[in-house]
Design a protein around this motif. Structure first.
Motif, PDB file in Angstrom:
ATOM      1  N   UNK A  87       0.827  -1.211   0.000  1.00  0.00           N
ATOM      2  CA  UNK A  87       0.000   0.000   0.000  1.00  0.00           C
ATOM      3  C   UNK A  87       0.856   1.253   0.000  1.00  0.00           C
ATOM      4  N   UNK A  88       1.982   1.134   0.674  1.00  0.00           N
ATOM      5  CA  UNK A  88       2.892   2.265   0.712  1.00  0.00           C
ATOM      6  C   UNK A  88       3.412   2.483  -0.712  1.00  0.00           C
ATOM      7  N   UNK A  89       3.577   3.693  -1.120  1.00  0.00           N
ATOM      8  CA  UNK A  89       3.917   4.018  -2.500  1.00  0.00           C
ATOM      9  C   UNK A  89       5.154   3.286  -3.010  1.00  0.00           C
ATOM     10  N   UNK A 106      -0.688  -3.407 -13.635  1.00  0.00           N
ATOM     11  CA  UNK A 106       0.621  -2.899 -13.226  1.00  0.00           C
ATOM     12  C   UNK A 106       0.621  -1.383 -13.243  1.00  0.00           C
ATOM     13  N   UNK A 107       1.616  -0.810 -12.588  1.00  0.00           N
ATOM     14  CA  UNK A 107       1.748   0.645 -12.663  1.00  0.00           C
ATOM     15  C   UNK A 107       2.476   0.992 -13.959  1.00  0.00           C
ATOM     16  N   UNK A 168      17.772   3.779  -4.267  1.00  0.00           N
ATOM     17  CA  UNK A 168      16.320   3.839  -4.400  1.00  0.00           C
ATOM     18  C   UNK A 168      15.695   3.774  -3.015  1.00  0.00           C
ATOM     19  N   UNK A 169      14.855   4.748  -2.735  1.00  0.00           N
ATOM     20  CA  UNK A 169      14.222   4.773  -1.415  1.00  0.00           C
ATOM     21  C   UNK A 169      12.965   3.906  -1.422  1.00  0.00           C
ATOM     22  N   UNK A 421      11.117   0.092   7.293  1.00  0.00           N
ATOM     23  CA  UNK A 421       9.906   0.105   8.136  1.00  0.00           C
ATOM     24  C   UNK A 421       8.627  -0.236   7.381  1.00  0.00           C
ATOM     25  N   UNK A 422       8.458   0.288   6.162  1.00  0.00           N
ATOM     26  CA  UNK A 422       7.197   0.010   5.468  1.00  0.00           C
ATOM     27  C   UNK A 422       7.070  -1.462   5.069  1.00  0.00           C
ATOM     28  N   UNK A 423       8.204  -2.123   4.868  1.00  0.00           N
ATOM     29  CA  UNK A 423       8.164  -3.557   4.576  1.00  0.00           C
ATOM     30  C   UNK A 423       7.767  -4.340   5.828  1.00  0.00           C
TER      31      UNK A 423
END
Ligand SMILES: Nc1ncnc2c1ncn2[C@@H]1O[C@H](COP(=O)(O)OP(=O)(O)O)[C@@H](O)[C@H]1O
Ligand SMILES: [Mg+2]
Lengths: 444, 250
Positions: A87-89, A106-107, A168-169, A421-423
């Motif tokens: 969900x996180x970008x 897909x995006x 890559x962030x 953290x988002x993972x």
């Protein structure tokens, strides 16, 4: 095709359909590569229980299925795959349905500088020559029948390249969806990941089986990390309760590179993963975090191997299993080569056995050919702590909640080792979601 | 409130309690003293519902209910609380999460509304200040790596948050220095009220300097051998337990 076993014949037959269905114009080397791989697979056949690496995992149920190749594109409802999406970008999300790229899900292509993401199908069409050296099996890994099978049916997948120095962030997400089919399919995605010197990346590789999907996913991920490159990899396996899954992840690491693997097995009827890192130059580090949840009549086998091939290399491995039924297999091998002095390797495998019907086979293996190394390993199989259960109940918690809380606590130790953290949030959500139907689980 | 009649219990084939009687009314504070190994913790565990004890005789009623047939969580929801002699460390389970889950489980049982996270945190923080506890202990795993004193304070913190009707305190004073003892004692005194009862197991008279009991009992040989008021505790401190045993044998 005389002497071919019954088990491999459907694949040989399937290959003919596969080859004729492919758009013409494949470069000759690619056709040769596929045919050669098929020949290797059909002559060697499926691995048998006499082979040390397959002692606890029988391929019989897999052989009986006679999966056919996925020739036509299938589709999946966007809403059905939503729960497995990050969900996180994410920097970009590539979705594959039954092995084939699904652009609608897909995006758009990533426009991030220094990041090159392509589907394998597109890369083979436009840029095949450049891929040849990556696709030819690496020595030592060519004997694997599932990699041979993956190579024979090579068609789609992902090619990810990150230029030197690019950090890559945001994570990249690859989502492989398996759908219900009248005749179960075999899908063989191939994922190539290359990080240039000093590049940093985060990759989420997700396998999602939709209701009733009884296919075989036989994926192969090849990761190459140049000097100082750093990759955090979350591999989430959520095949359906009828799904078959074979996963091979091979990592080669150069000087001071760092690979952090988080492997979550939350689904599947029959699962076999092999994760293998080669620390080829000094100061390289591999961290393997794994969690498998096994119940009912499921079978989940995780084989890992870390080769310390250079001095001053480090590895740290923690695999945990929650086993309420079925059978879980863990085999973790750490090999320290002769000249790999000052290697620091630690490995542990802890299992929570929740049922008398369940079986756990765990085997840590250390092979040390160098002096002056620091290596440790251990394996445990335990039950829920009765004292802790009573303590929680004495505070008013019902037994199911108390058990769920303790099981969650056991699992979270692994998830807490995820560094992005988002993972970590994503993994926790996947764990509680996937387990809701299996055991009551609470994450505190 | 609590009525124990002729309780016999065995553990691992060994008789530990051999005809124990005890009556506790609302508003009362009882102290149970006795030599090491006399069965004080066994009694506390049986009352809280721990498995592994075989009750061979006797009965226990709590608020008019047959206590021994109730599950541990039912007892807790009916207002019983045991502060453990050895609080259990639970890695991976968050301290404040447990407190909130316990608090809401008990409120739910009473048909009361659940408290939201913000209000609950405010409540816990206020009680923590009373216990002079560092707020950082909230986000740690339950008792994991807590010092002996921190564990005991954490038990009393749980008690203050859950506001039990019957508090069983098993050697809550042991291992505490005098300052910590005062803090813990004031926490316990805060809970005392005409509707509640406190039963504390202790070795030492010194806790009773801060929490004045209405009754003092000597548990030895698996039974309550002698009961009295707080002056009995003073006498035990001075003379030990042997004379009580001799008196009972005579
Ligand atoms: N689980 C057990 N198994 C065997 N013996 C036990 C067990 N629990 C308690 N006991 C024995 O019961 C007796 C009473 O123990 P306990 O209730 O802890 O005493 P106290 O709290 O008064 O010091 C002791 O002799 C102890 O060894
Ligand atoms: Mg005791």
């Amino acid at each position: 095709m005389t002497g071919m076993s019954d088990a491999v014949r459907p694949y040989a037959e399937g290959y003919k359909d596969f080859e004729s269905a492919l758009a013409c114009g494949a470069p000759p080397w690619l056709t040769a590569l596929r045919r050669e791989a098929l020949a290797r697979f059909t002559s060697g056949g499926f691995p048998g229980e006499r082979e040390e690496d397959w002692k606890y995992t029988s391929t019989r149920s897999l052989q009986q299925r006679a999966f056919i190749p996925a020739l036509a594109a299938s589709s999946a409802a966007a809403v059905a795959i939503e729960p497995a999406r990050l969900r996180e970008t994410p920097a970009c999300t590539l979705v594959f349905v039954d092995g084939r790229h699904a652009p609608a899900l897909s995006t758009a292509e990533s426009t991030i500088n220094g990041l090159h993401v392509n589907t394998l199908a597109a890369a083979l069409t436009h840029d095949a020559a450049r891929l040849e050296s990556y696709l030819v099996p690496e020595p030592g890994w060519s004997a694997d029948p599932f990699i041979a099978l993956n190579t024979a049916f090579l068609r789609d997948g992902v090619v990810i390249e990150v230029d030197a120095g690019i950090r890559l962030a945001q994570p990249l997400q690859l989502l492989f969806v398996s759908t219900r089919q009248a005749h179960p399919l075999a899908c063989h995605p191939r994922i190539l990941v290359r990080l240039g010197a000093g590049a940093h990346g985060v990759l989420v590789e997700t396998y999602l089986g939709l209701e009733g999907a009884a296919n075989l996913t036989n994926s192969h991920t090849q990761i190459a990390l140049e000097d100082g490159a750093c990759l955090e990899h979350l591999r989430l396996q959520r095949e359906s309760p009828e799904g078959f899954h074979v996963g091979r992840v091979h990592v080669t690491q150069q000087h001071a590179s760092r690979y952090l693997s988080n492997n979550l097995d939350l689904g599947g009827l029959w699962v076999r993963n092999d994760l293998h890192a080669r620390l080829q130059a000094a100061e390289a580090t591999a961290v393997f975090n794994g969690l498998y949840v096994v119940n009912a009549h499921r079978h989940v086998d995780n084989h890992t191997r870390i080769d310390h091939l250079a001095p001053h290399t480090r590895s740290d491995e923690l695999y945990r299993g929650i086993v309420g039924g079925g059978r879980a297999v863990f085999n973790g091998k750490v090999v320290v080569a002769k000249h790999a002095i000052k290697t620091d390797a630690s490995q542990s495998n802890d299992n929570l056995l929740l049922s008398r019907q369940a079986e756990i086979d765990t085997k840590p293996e250390l092979e040390i050919y160098a002096d002056d190394v620091k290596c440790s390993h251990g394996a445990t199989i335990g039950q829920l702590d009765e004292q802790a259960l009573f303590y929680l109940r004495s505070r008013g918690l019902d037994p199911e909640t108390a058990r769920g809380l303790l099981i969650g606590a056991f699992a979270v130790t692994v998830l807490d080792r995820i560094s992005v953290p988002e993972l970590r949030v994503f993994a926790r959500r996947q764990l509680s979601h996937a387990l809701a139907s299996q055991v009551v689980i609470e994450l505190s | 409130m609590l009525s124990i009649k002729n309780l016999h219990a065995r553990v691992a084939g060994k008789d530990i309690l051999k005809g124990l009687d005890l009556e506790v009314q609302a508003g009362e504070t009882h102290a149970i003293m006795g030599p090491n190994g006399s069965g004080k913790s066994t009694l506390a565990h049986i009352l809280a519902g721990r498995e592994g004890y075989e009750i061979t005789h006797g009965s226990v009623t709590y608020l008019g209910m047959e206590l021994l047939t109730m599950a541990p969580e039912e007892r807790a929801r009916e207002g019983m609380f045991l502060a453990f002699q050895y609080p259990v460390e639970i890695p991976g389970v968050n301290n404040v999460y447990l407190l909130k889950a316990a608090y809401n489980a008990i409120r739910k049982h009473r048909g009361e509304e659940q408290l939201d996270a913000v209000d609950f945190l405010a409540l816990v923080k206020a009680k923590m200040q009373l216990m002079e506890m560092d707020a950082s202990l909230l986000s740690r795993a339950v008792n994991e790596g807590f010092s002996g004193g921190e564990k005991k304070r954490n038990e009393i913190l749980q008690m203050l948050v859950l506001e039990p009707k019957l508090a069983l305190l098993d050697e809550t004073d042991s291992g505490l220095d005098i300052d910590a003892l005062k803090v813990v004692a004031s926490g316990i005194n805060r809970l005392r009220s005409p509707e509640r009862a406190v039963v504390m197991v202790t070795h030492y008279q010194r806790l009773l300097d801060y929490i004045e009991p209405d009754f003092v009992h000597v548990l030895a040989g698996g039974r309550i051998l002698k009961s009295g008021d707080k002056s009995l505790a003073v006498e035990l401190e001075r003379r030990g337990y042997d004379w009580v045993l001799a008196e009972a044998a005579a």
